[in-house]
Design a protein around this motif. Structure first.
Motif, PDB file in Angstrom:
ATOM      1  N   HIS A  26      34.319  30.828  28.044  1.00  0.00           N
ATOM      2  CA  HIS A  26      35.038  30.989  29.275  1.00  0.00           C
ATOM      3  C   HIS A  26      36.050  30.530  29.888  1.00  0.00           C
ATOM      4  CE1 HIS A  26      33.339  30.526  33.769  1.00  0.00           C
ATOM      5  NE2 HIS A  26      34.374  29.429  33.285  1.00  0.00           N
ATOM      6  N   ALA A  66      26.646  33.678  25.902  1.00  0.00           N
ATOM      7  CA  ALA A  66      27.004  33.488  27.450  1.00  0.00           C
ATOM      8  C   ALA A  66      28.285  33.467  27.149  1.00  0.00           C
ATOM      9  CB  ALA A  66      26.525  32.840  28.899  1.00  0.00           C
ATOM     10  N   PRO A  67      29.922  33.323  27.218  1.00  0.00           N
ATOM     11  CA  PRO A  67      31.007  32.845  27.783  1.00  0.00           C
ATOM     12  C   PRO A  67      30.772  30.976  27.422  1.00  0.00           C
ATOM     13  CG  PRO A  67      31.089  34.550  29.045  1.00  0.00           C
ATOM     14  CD  PRO A  67      29.634  34.347  28.963  1.00  0.00           C
ATOM     15  N   TYR A 105      23.485  37.870  32.169  1.00  0.00           N
ATOM     16  CA  TYR A 105      23.430  37.554  30.699  1.00  0.00           C
ATOM     17  C   TYR A 105      22.455  37.851  30.269  1.00  0.00           C
ATOM     18  CZ  TYR A 105      28.283  35.982  31.102  1.00  0.00           C
ATOM     19  OH  TYR A 105      29.751  36.109  31.452  1.00  0.00           O
ATOM     20  N   VAL A 131      28.489  39.696  27.421  1.00  0.00           N
ATOM     21  CA  VAL A 131      30.495  38.912  27.106  1.00  0.00           C
ATOM     22  C   VAL A 131      30.859  39.815  27.055  1.00  0.00           C
ATOM     23  CG1 VAL A 131      30.932  37.362  25.510  1.00  0.00           C
ATOM     24  CG2 VAL A 131      29.166  37.292  26.547  1.00  0.00           C
ATOM     25  N   THR A 140      31.062  39.668  35.371  1.00  0.00           N
ATOM     26  CA  THR A 140      29.768  40.002  34.448  1.00  0.00           C
ATOM     27  C   THR A 140      28.832  41.201  35.700  1.00  0.00           C
ATOM     28  OG1 THR A 140      28.794  38.661  36.012  1.00  0.00           O
ATOM     29  CG2 THR A 140      29.260  37.625  34.569  1.00  0.00           C
TER      30      THR A 140
END
Length: 267
Positions: A26, A66-67, A105, A131, A140
């Motif tokens: 992220h 997720a990131p 996600y 992702v 997203t």
């Protein structure tokens, strides 16, 4: 991410884990001025998919990819973080899984205990596809519940055409299919994905199957004797990752069986 040990004290549970240096995907993406190229994305995906295939072969699903749950170490190796949402499924009892999700996600089957909405490897593959979508477009995907009503998501095969190879974009589009039956059910057993993402995921699955047939099950008492950890070591040397699974009070009591899981990339 390794878990060396866990214990109960002071009315709660604790885990002892190694200290890792690096930054989350992220933060890395936020600092970039342009989308990463296909080679960079594939280098990230290959060890992550290998790790997920080992988990999936043991019927354990991350459910929170997720990131911000992917850390890149200084040498570029990714570490899959935050397995607090991971659950092991016993005898197909996926309806007992708790609802834990990140909008954008999480696939549709994570939103409700509805008949036919079973969670499995395809659940994690949707999140991983989301992702990659975020890496390529900077956005997203819309929440899967909204897509079920009116799917406005433009396929990457058209949105990113010319910037990435067509087979790569088609593979990610399949992962992002709203209905689970349209997604790959397992990367290691899908020839198209094995060709695209390399042999690592297939190797992880094959080695797990071999060791699973000749050692103790990766659950229960096997984890506290030599069998479970020896199997994990064998998987690590063959698939480029180390897998540790453990059970106990640290995760609470899920009817499907809680798993305290950890993956460290050592490729």
């Amino acid at each position: 991410l390794k878990v060396f040990r866990f214990w109960e004290a002071n009315g709660t549970a604790y885990m002892a884990m190694p200290w890792y240096r690096g930054q989350t995907l992220h933060k890395l993406l936020a600092a970039r001025n342009a989308a990463p190229d296909e080679a960079w994305i594939l280098a990230l995906l290959q060890p992550l998919l290998g790790a997920l295939e080992v988990m999936h072969a043991a019927q354990c699903f991350h459910r929170d990819i997720a990131p911000d749950n992917i850390m890149l170490q200084p040498d570029g190796c990714p570490v899959l973080l935050d397995l607090g949402a991971a659950r092991r499924v016993i005898s197909g009892m996926t309806q007992a899984l708790t609802v834990i999700l990140k909008s954008g996600y999480a696939p549709i089957e994570q939103y409700a205990d509805a008949p036919g909405a079973q969670q499995g490897p395809w659940t994690d593959l949707y999140a991983l596809g989301a992702v990659v979508h975020q890496m390529i477009t900077g956005r997203t995907p819309p929440p899967s519940v909204a897509r079920l009503l009116n799917d406005t998501l433009e396929p990457l095969s058209s949105a990113a055409q010319g910037r990435y190879s067509a087979p790569f974009l088609r593979a990610i589009d399949r992962c992002l299919c709203v209905k689970s039956e349209g997604r790959p059910q397992s990367v290691a057993q899908d020839p198209e994905y094995t060709r695209l993402f390399g042999p690592q995921a297939a190797t992880a699955f094959a080695v797990y199957q071999h060791t699973h047939d000749h050692t103790h099950d990766l659950s229960g008492d096997a984890l506290h004797g030599g069998g479970g950890l020896d199997t994990a070591g064998y998987l690590g040397s063959a698939a480029g990752i180390t897998l540790f699974l453990d059970t106990g009070a640290a995760s609470g009591g899920d009817a499907a069986g809680d798993v305290l899981s950890s993956i460290e990339n050592v490729a």
